[in-house]
Design an enzyme around this catalytic site. Structure first.
Site, PDB file in Angstrom:
ATOM      1  N   SER A 119      45.402  13.643  54.878  1.00 30.58           N
ATOM      2  CA  SER A 119      46.288  14.643  55.466  1.00 30.58           C
ATOM      3  C   SER A 119      47.705  14.107  55.648  1.00 30.58           C
ATOM      4  O   SER A 119      48.646  14.884  55.760  1.00 30.58           O
ATOM      5  CB  SER A 119      45.767  15.057  56.846  1.00 30.58           C
ATOM      6  N   HIS A 140      45.134  17.649  48.318  1.00 32.59           N
ATOM      7  CA  HIS A 140      44.869  17.899  49.738  1.00 32.59           C
ATOM      8  C   HIS A 140      44.379  19.328  49.945  1.00 32.59           C
ATOM      9  O   HIS A 140      45.159  20.280  49.858  1.00 32.59           O
ATOM     10  CB  HIS A 140      46.157  17.633  50.536  1.00 32.59           C
ATOM     11  N   GLU A 152      47.585  21.151  48.407  1.00 37.88           N
ATOM     12  CA  GLU A 152      48.836  20.422  48.171  1.00 37.88           C
ATOM     13  C   GLU A 152      48.544  19.294  47.170  1.00 37.88           C
ATOM     14  O   GLU A 152      47.627  18.502  47.391  1.00 37.88           O
ATOM     15  CB  GLU A 152      49.363  19.820  49.480  1.00 37.88           C
ATOM     16  N   ASN A 190      51.135  19.926  57.235  1.00 37.07           N
ATOM     17  CA  ASN A 190      50.909  19.201  58.488  1.00 37.07           C
ATOM     18  C   ASN A 190      52.211  18.717  59.128  1.00 37.07           C
ATOM     19  O   ASN A 190      52.287  18.596  60.353  1.00 37.07           O
ATOM     20  CB  ASN A 190      49.928  18.046  58.277  1.00 37.07           C
TER      21      ASN A 190
END
Ligand SMILES: NC(=O)c1ccc[n+]([C@@H]2O[C@H](COP(=O)([O-])OP(=O)(O)OC[C@H]3O[C@@H](n4cnc5c(N)ncnc54)[C@H](O)[C@@H]3O)[C@@H](O)[C@H]2O)c1
Length: 282
Positions: A119, A140, A152, A190
């Site tokens: 992450s 991701h 991602e 994130n």
């Protein structure tokens, strides 16, 4: 490069979700857990989830059997040797992931792509733990992987264009919308999401509003599917803390400095849904 066999390293929330996504897309999948009990639990859990989907008529029983038939589980990392793509999805800890990338590099055939589902951690560090840095990137997925549309694709400065192209095509073949992002902590989602989650807990610590009211406010006021406390419980408090720490380490921005409540809850084992206790009780 033609991907047919996908290895998944890690059997937690994301590892099993990734296995389902890849098997549904028609890939042969090998999931490796550290223990045979963990591996068996992934298989049982996946089957239970698919049975529910058959009951809801989202899937036929033949489809369920075909998906399961493409998944094997093991506690033996050498069974990933023939994979064309391995996606690592173990605990969010750089030292653990680096050691596993070095090990994978010795085991998996040299033309295969090694990807991480991290992450926040620097993908370049994982690339440099191998002798094939040009074949390492981030793929991701989001939680729960079978439901969430976004992936991602993280491009460390060491990655070859071909690696990014293959990873992007793989995500598309799994029915996902891929975005490409540089190798910066938190990538896109994130880096933007976690200051919000962290500040929601800070707001509650300061007594501005109750947890339930903050969740209700962000659902009703921003049209978010769930509020910040429910989302932290879903992500896992330990994973969330690792993400915040990695973001703070990279950017030294106070918004990323994890509030004390999150750190204390992790110390107490109150990790969210997976521990049946987090901000809420499950
Ligand atoms: N939870 C999320 O919402 C989410 C979303 C996207 C990406 N991720 C990323 O996915 C990865 C896995 O997260 P998760 O939510 O599935 O965590 P989890 O806690 O559910 O699972 C972690 C897995 O790592 C394994 N593990 C722990 N220590 C290990 C070690 N020393 N060696 C090998 N395996 C080890 C555990 O056995 C378990 O299978 C992390 O990198 C995380 O950042 C998580």
């Amino acid at each position: 490069m033609n991907i047919q066999r996908v290895g998944v390293l890690g059997s937690g929330i994301m590892g099993s979700g990734l296995a389902e996504v890849a098997a549904r897309a028609g890939y042969d999948v090998v999931v490796r857990s550290r223990s045979q009990a963990g591996a068996d639990a992934v298989y049982t859990g996946l089957d239970a989830g698919l049975v529910k989907q058959v009951a809801r008529e989202k899937l036929t029983d033949e489809e369920r059997q075909a998906i399961l038939g493409r998944i094997t589980v093991t506690d033996d990392i050498s069974e990933l040797a023939l994979a064309d793509l391995v996606i690592e999805s173990v605990v969010e800890n750089l030292a653990v992931k680096k050691a596993l990338f070095a090990q994978l590099d010795e085991i998996v055939r040299p033309e295969a792509i090694l990807a991480t589902n991290t992450s926040t951690l620097p993908v370049v560090d994982l690339a440099m733990a191998t002798k094939r840095p040009e074949l390492v990137c981030g793929i991701h997925f989001f939680n729960p992987a079978p439901m969430m549309k976004l992936v991602e694709i993280i491009r460390p400065i060491t990655a070859a264009d071909e690696t990014i192209a293959v990873a992007t095509a793989f995500a598309a073949s799994c029915g996902k919308d891929a975005v490409e992002v540089k190798d910066r902590a938190g990538f896109i989602v994130n880096a933007l999401l976690f200051p919000y989650l962290n500040n929601a807990v800070r707001m509650w610590e300061q007594g501005t509003a109750s947890m339930a009211d903050i969740d209700t406010a962000m659902q009703g006021g921003c049209n978010f599917p769930m509020g910040p406390f429910a989302l932290l419980d879903l992500v896992g408090l330990d994973t969330s803390l690792s993400i915040l720490d990695a973001l703070y380490q990279e950017f030294r921005d106070a918004n990323y400095a994890a509030v004390p409540t999150i750190r204390r809850m992790v110390a107490a084992g109150q990790l969210g849904r997976k521990a049946k206790q987090g901000f809420y009780t499950y």
